[in-house]
Design a protein around this motif. Structure first.
Motif, mmCIF file in Angstrom:
data_model
loop_
_atom_site.group_PDB
_atom_site.id
_atom_site.type_symbol
_atom_site.label_atom_id
_atom_site.label_comp_id
_atom_site.label_asym_id
_atom_site.label_seq_id
_atom_site.Cartn_x
_atom_site.Cartn_y
_atom_site.Cartn_z
ATOM 1 N N VAL A 54 -16.167 -44.586 -17.009
ATOM 2 C CA VAL A 54 -17.534 -44.153 -17.274
ATOM 3 C C VAL A 54 -18.428 -45.386 -17.241
ATOM 4 O O VAL A 54 -18.135 -46.386 -17.898
ATOM 5 N N SER A 55 -19.496 -45.332 -16.464
ATOM 6 C CA SER A 55 -20.472 -46.420 -16.429
ATOM 7 C C SER A 55 -21.796 -45.903 -16.965
ATOM 8 O O SER A 55 -22.102 -44.708 -16.864
ATOM 9 N N ILE A 56 -22.566 -46.795 -17.553
ATOM 10 C CA ILE A 56 -23.858 -46.412 -18.108
ATOM 11 C C ILE A 56 -24.929 -47.384 -17.626
ATOM 12 O O ILE A 56 -24.639 -48.533 -17.271
ATOM 13 N N THR A 57 -26.157 -46.922 -17.608
ATOM 14 C CA THR A 57 -27.319 -47.759 -17.351
ATOM 15 C C THR A 57 -28.289 -47.556 -18.499
ATOM 16 O O THR A 57 -28.425 -46.443 -19.026
ATOM 17 N N HIS A 58 -28.956 -48.621 -18.905
ATOM 18 C CA HIS A 58 -29.855 -48.547 -20.054
ATOM 19 C C HIS A 58 -31.305 -48.507 -19.591
ATOM 20 O O HIS A 58 -31.790 -49.443 -18.944
ATOM 21 N N GLY A 59 -31.979 -47.418 -19.913
ATOM 22 C CA GLY A 59 -33.399 -47.302 -19.624
ATOM 23 C C GLY A 59 -33.715 -47.466 -18.153
ATOM 24 O O GLY A 59 -33.076 -46.879 -17.282
ATOM 25 N N ALA A 60 -34.706 -48.306 -17.863
ATOM 26 C CA ALA A 60 -35.131 -48.522 -16.479
ATOM 27 C C ALA A 60 -34.236 -49.506 -15.748
ATOM 28 O O ALA A 60 -34.375 -49.686 -14.537
ATOM 29 N N ASP A 61 -33.309 -50.145 -16.445
ATOM 30 C CA ASP A 61 -32.401 -51.099 -15.811
ATOM 31 C C ASP A 61 -31.378 -50.334 -14.974
ATOM 32 O O ASP A 61 -30.630 -49.504 -15.493
ATOM 33 N N ALA A 62 -31.330 -50.620 -13.673
ATOM 34 C CA ALA A 62 -30.432 -49.893 -12.777
ATOM 35 C C ALA A 62 -29.035 -50.496 -12.731
ATOM 36 O O ALA A 62 -28.163 -49.992 -12.026
ATOM 37 N N THR A 63 -28.794 -51.555 -13.483
ATOM 38 C CA THR A 63 -27.484 -52.208 -13.471
ATOM 39 C C THR A 63 -26.460 -51.357 -14.213
ATOM 40 O O THR A 63 -26.634 -51.041 -15.389
ATOM 41 N N LYS A 64 -25.374 -51.009 -13.523
ATOM 42 C CA LYS A 64 -24.321 -50.215 -14.150
ATOM 43 C C LYS A 64 -23.375 -51.115 -14.931
ATOM 44 O O LYS A 64 -23.010 -52.199 -14.483
ATOM 45 N N VAL A 65 -22.979 -50.632 -16.091
ATOM 46 C CA VAL A 65 -22.050 -51.356 -16.949
ATOM 47 C C VAL A 65 -20.906 -50.424 -17.299
ATOM 48 O O VAL A 65 -21.136 -49.282 -17.722
ATOM 49 N N ASP A 66 -19.659 -50.890 -17.109
ATOM 50 C CA ASP A 66 -18.515 -50.078 -17.517
ATOM 51 C C ASP A 66 -18.540 -49.909 -19.027
ATOM 52 O O ASP A 66 -18.586 -50.882 -19.774
ATOM 53 N N ALA A 67 -18.505 -48.661 -19.460
ATOM 54 C CA ALA A 67 -18.668 -48.357 -20.877
ATOM 55 C C ALA A 67 -17.323 -48.279 -21.579
ATOM 56 O O ALA A 67 -16.283 -48.046 -20.964
ATOM 57 N N THR A 68 -17.362 -48.460 -22.885
ATOM 58 C CA THR A 68 -16.201 -48.284 -23.750
ATOM 59 C C THR A 68 -16.502 -47.182 -24.745
ATOM 60 O O THR A 68 -17.665 -46.783 -24.935
ATOM 61 N N VAL A 69 -15.460 -46.686 -25.385
ATOM 62 C CA VAL A 69 -15.657 -45.712 -26.450
ATOM 63 C C VAL A 69 -16.530 -46.333 -27.537
ATOM 64 O O VAL A 69 -16.426 -47.517 -27.841
ATOM 65 N N ASN A 70 -17.411 -45.543 -28.100
ATOM 66 C CA ASN A 70 -18.379 -45.911 -29.131
ATOM 67 C C ASN A 70 -19.638 -46.554 -28.565
ATOM 68 O O ASN A 70 -20.495 -47.011 -29.337
#
Length: 480
Positions: A54-70
């Protein structure tokens, strides 16, 4: 004469802080509540990653970050899944759950008590409402909007061309198309192909994704039916009985004790991450590391070890990015040579570092605590949990690099001088320290090495109507 000079210094500092507050809020992004807001933004939790990524992006930042639980997700944050058999879960709150299957691309458009809207551009998801609600939850796809208030399970699949299939596994929901609103009950499926007519037929065949959803429902419902000691609206209540036990602790009452080894301490196994709006947010590595790090307080009892003191059950607790106190020591290129943190004990004052504040009180203070020894060092005097090895510290270079893998435990009796950091944090991962000219006078003065600075002296001897308690940069939140 001395009193007049001190009073002038105090008033100038307050005026400088007031002038800089709007700019500081604007710098953290549009839509962030400012001081005096009556409600805090709701925060969703990435609660399960059973397979895939699962990857997430924060707000208007288009950079994807691999997410962890929590990992926390706020309104405006996006999410995506990778893997043919991916299974994941986002808890929008304790009763509203979004499950993710393969190929999902989506975003949390809003998540509060008035509107809860999830945009899904592609992929397979399921919305589970464990109980009915006065708040309508919506899933918006390119073809239609799924809107419901009823307890049930609603499976939504969006293909690459925007075609949408909605299956009501249980409950009742509306599927709103540009031309008509369709009401689906348990066992019905609506198909909205791109450029073709809408059709309703019997449910699509069940598959492993449904089995995952059913298993998670059973776990959550069992926790709801049991004695959770928490309001059902708080995400993560299902983890506490699985990873610890509730114990009646003298002077505190019911507290939760995690199943951890003797060398463990709260807020040490995890990382600080910069999130939109809240800034530095603690993401615990423990599978249960959501509720005890964003609500309530920690204390140490030799018989049980570290215990978590829950928020008051009769009120809706306010989520916090981390209920800790920060402190700095030494000098370096980023202001301090080290920056540390310690979990707040019950009824210790919480100073937010993000640009809005709320008051939250929990009853009367606990009547008895272990008495501090004479000649207590400054860190342990300010933070009771520092006396029991609860403080952690990290070097400036590690902070700047975002390397939180090995924070060191602090022997508070060996730190002869520390500075309490209240308000704006002097270090952020991958960001240099802000120039001194951009910081408020309050931040500058509260960062002085001596606890008996001229500014603190002014705060202690003057009583000026309408002025906040000092030297805190932010209005304190009392214990939750």
């Amino acid at each position: 004469m001395r009193t007049k000079e001190t009073a002038g210094l105090l008033v100038c500092a307050l005026l400088a802080a007031s002038a800089l507050a709007p700019a500081r809020a604007a710098a953290l992004g549009a839509g962030v509540p400012t001081a005096g807001s009556v409600s805090a933004p709701s925060v969703a939790r990435l609660s399960v990653i059973a397979d895939g990524t699962v990857s997430i992006t924060h707000g208007a930042d288009a950079t994807k970050v691999d997410a962890t639980v929590n990992a926390p997700l706020l309104a405006g944050d996006g999410f995506a899944t990778t893997g043919a058999d991916v299974r994941a879960e986002i808890q929008l709150d304790g009763l509203t759950i979004l499950r993710l299957g393969p190929g999902v691309r989506g975003r949390i458009a809003s998540n509060d008590v008035r509107t809860r809207v999830i945009e899904i551009d592609a992929g397979l998801v399921e919305l589970a409402l464990l109980r009915g609600s006065d708040t309508a939850t919506e899933i918006v796809t390119p073809a239609l909007t799924v809107r419901t208030r009823y307890a049930g399970n609603y499976r939504v699949n969006v293909t690459a061309d925007g075609s949408t299939t909605v299956a009501a596994r249980s409950g009742q929901t509306d599927a709103i198309t540009p031309s008509k609103t369709y009401t689906l009950v348990a066992g019905q499926t609506l198909e909205a192909p791109a450029g073709a007519a809408v059709a309703i037929r019997s449910s699509v065949a069940r598959d492993p994704f449904d089995e995952f959803n059913d298993a998670r429902d059973r776990t959550l419902l069992a926790a709801l039916d049991g004695d959770s000691h928490l309001p059902a609206s708080i995400a993560g209540y299902d983890d506490l009985n699985a990873y610890g036990q509730w114990t009646d602790v003298a002077s505190y009452g019911e507290a939760w004790v995690p199943k951890q080894d003797a060398n463990w301490a709260p807020y040490r196994d995890g990382q600080w991450t910069d999130t939109s709006g809240y800034g530095m947010t603690w993401v615990g590595s423990e599978p249960w590391g959501w509720v005890p790090y964003h609500y309530g307080r920690w204390f140490f009892v030799r018989r049980f070890g570290w215990c978590w003191y829950p928020p008051r059950f009769t009120t809706l607790p306010i989520w916090a990015p981390g209920l800790v106190g920060f402190f700095g020591s030494g000098y370096g290129p980023f202001g301090y040579s080290t920056l540390g943190w310690v979990p707040l004990a019950p009824f210790e004052t919480y100073y937010p570092w993000y640009p809005w504040q709320w008051y939250a009180f929990r009853g009367q203070a606990v009547r008895s605590h272990p008495a501090p020894p004479k000649r207590m060092q400054p860190l342990a005097t300010a933070f009771r949990n520092a006396r029991f090895g609860g403080a952690s510290v990290l070097g400036a270079a590690a902070w700047h690099a975002g390397n939180f893998a090995h924070p060191a435990a602090v022997d508070s009796t060996r730190l002869s001088t520390v500075t309490l950091v209240r308000g704006h944090l002097p270090m952020l991962p991958d960001r240099p320290l802000a120039p001194a000219s951009t910081r408020s006078a309050l931040t500058e003065m509260s960062a002085q090495p001596s606890w008996q600075s001229e500014f603190q002296h002014a705060a202690s001897i003057l009583t000026l109507p309408g002025l906040p308690a000092l030297p805190a940069q932010s209005v304190p939140i009392r214990a939750t």
